[in-house]
Design an enzyme around this catalytic site. Structure first.
Site, PDB file in Angstrom:
ATOM      1  N   LYS A   1     -41.392 -38.639 -13.407  1.00  0.00           N
ATOM      2  CA  LYS A   1     -40.348 -39.604 -13.717  1.00  0.00           C
ATOM      3  C   LYS A   1     -40.784 -41.054 -13.537  1.00  0.00           C
ATOM      4  CE  LYS A   1     -37.160 -38.612 -15.247  1.00  0.00           C
ATOM      5  NZ  LYS A   1     -36.463 -38.015 -16.436  1.00  0.00           N
TER       6      LYS A   1
ATOM      7  N   SER B   1     -39.706 -26.636 -10.685  1.00  0.00           N
ATOM      8  CA  SER B   1     -39.710 -26.725 -12.156  1.00  0.00           C
ATOM      9  C   SER B   1     -41.110 -26.481 -12.721  1.00  0.00           C
ATOM     10  CB  SER B   1     -39.137 -28.066 -12.631  1.00  0.00           C
ATOM     11  OG  SER B   1     -39.947 -29.134 -12.228  1.00  0.00           O
TER      12      SER B   1
END
Ligand code: PMP
Length: 322
Positions: free
Chosen positions: A67, A284
């Site tokens: 991110k 994830s």
């Protein structure tokens, strides 16, 4: 600063200035975003001999996750469009990693940052956000990331002049970060041999931007999106799109294939990645590997690149390790 000789405006541009002033030598923390390694899974990959499994190790970014790329792009875009300045507070909703990225970038660049975060976010993430000086607004854990989005929207609507609403779910600068960096990096690192690309969907920025760019390099590259198999799941950072607020930047028809991943399978692969490959990664990443192995069993031949969004140290207290 005293200049030794007359200079043009161009000569005062960022790199030149740093060379001429010894106090400014070196690389900024924000210059470390991107160019992450592509790591082959040598043991787990052996299960399907014709397939090469490569993990894009995004925890090498300075904020610890993929991110950083989106947040840096959103901040730069806000600055360019005159929407973000020192008078405004950067505001967004985040389940964790984007918040850390905003908080780090805000601290480095001198912006105030306010983040709406579900109160069941990991205590370490909350401490990290506060350590960078960000303000945290806790939202209902029952509403997960959607509750945080609604709170950020409410704050923005109440006082629009106070904030730069970064809005990672609807901001094209999110996917563009990956179109401009992650996609070309993968193409170069695989020397154009990548055949399949696998990423989990949160805002979908990583998937949409990277896949779009890879398909421009070679339209036959298959883009596979991984999602949780149910609304109540433990795949932190990923969204079950059918039951969530669908991000504006997401096009459900863009993936060539959707793979639903069970939380337990992702946990199992996180453990295998640690013990068999020496890679301590987040949940994830386990989900991306589950989707990649399912694909690998079907194709039998190819080069699959997976995004591994973050490292595993934040998840060490999860029950599945016990
Ligand atoms: N994994 C983790 C751990 C994340 O924090 C995120 C971001 N929510 C993602 C995957 C998904 O990335 P994106 O928002 O680009 O879809």
């Amino acid at each position: 600063m005293v200049m030794e000789s007359a200079t043009t405006h161009d000569e005062l541009s960022f790199p030149r200035k740093r060379e001429s002033d010894p106090r400014l030598r070196g690389d900024d923390i924000l210059d470390q975003i991107g160019n992450t390694p592509l790591i082959p899974l040598r043991k787990i990959g052996r299960e399907i001999p014709g397939v090469t499994l490569l993990a894009k190790a995004e925890w090498f970014n300075p904020g610890g996750s993929v991110k950083d790329r989106a947040a840096a792009s959103i901040v730069a875009d806000g600055e360019r469009r005159g929407l973000l300045n020192k008078e405004r507070i950067l505001l967004d909703a985040t389940s964790g990693n984007t918040g850390v990225a905003y908080a780090m970038i805000g601290a480095a660049k001198g912006y105030r940052v306010k983040l709406c975060v579900p109160s069941n976010a990991s205590p370490e993430i909350l401490k990290t956000l506060r350590s960078f000086g960000a303000e945290v607004v806790l939202t209902s854990p029952l509403e997960s990331s959607d509750g945080a989005i609604r709170e950020a929207q409410r704050l923005m609507e109440a006082e629009p002049h106070r904030y730069f609403y970064a809005d990672q779910y609807d901001n094209p600068a999110n996917w563009r970060a990956h179109y401009e960096t992650t996609g070309p990096e993968i193409w170069e690192q695989t020397e154009g041999t990548v055949t399949h690309f696998v990423a989990g969907l949160g805002t979908s920025g990583t998937f949409m931007g990277t896949a779009k760019r890879l398909k421009e390099f070679n339209p036959s590259i298959q883009a596979i999106a991984a999602q949780p198999d149910s609304p109540l799941h433990g795949l932190e950072g990923l969204k079950h799109m059918a039951t969530s607020i669908v991000p504006g930047i997401y096009d459900p028809h863009f993936p060539d294939l959707h793979v639903e991943v069970k939380t337990e399978d992702a946990y199992c692969f996180v453990k295998r990645l640690a013990m068999e490959e020496g890679l301590l990664v987040g949940i994830s990443s386990g989900a991306a590997l589950a989707a990649a192995l399912k694909t690998a069993r079907e194709i039998r031949q190819g080069v699959i690149v997976m995004i591994f969004p973050d490292g595993g140290s934040r998840y060490l207290d999860e029950q599945f390790w016990k």
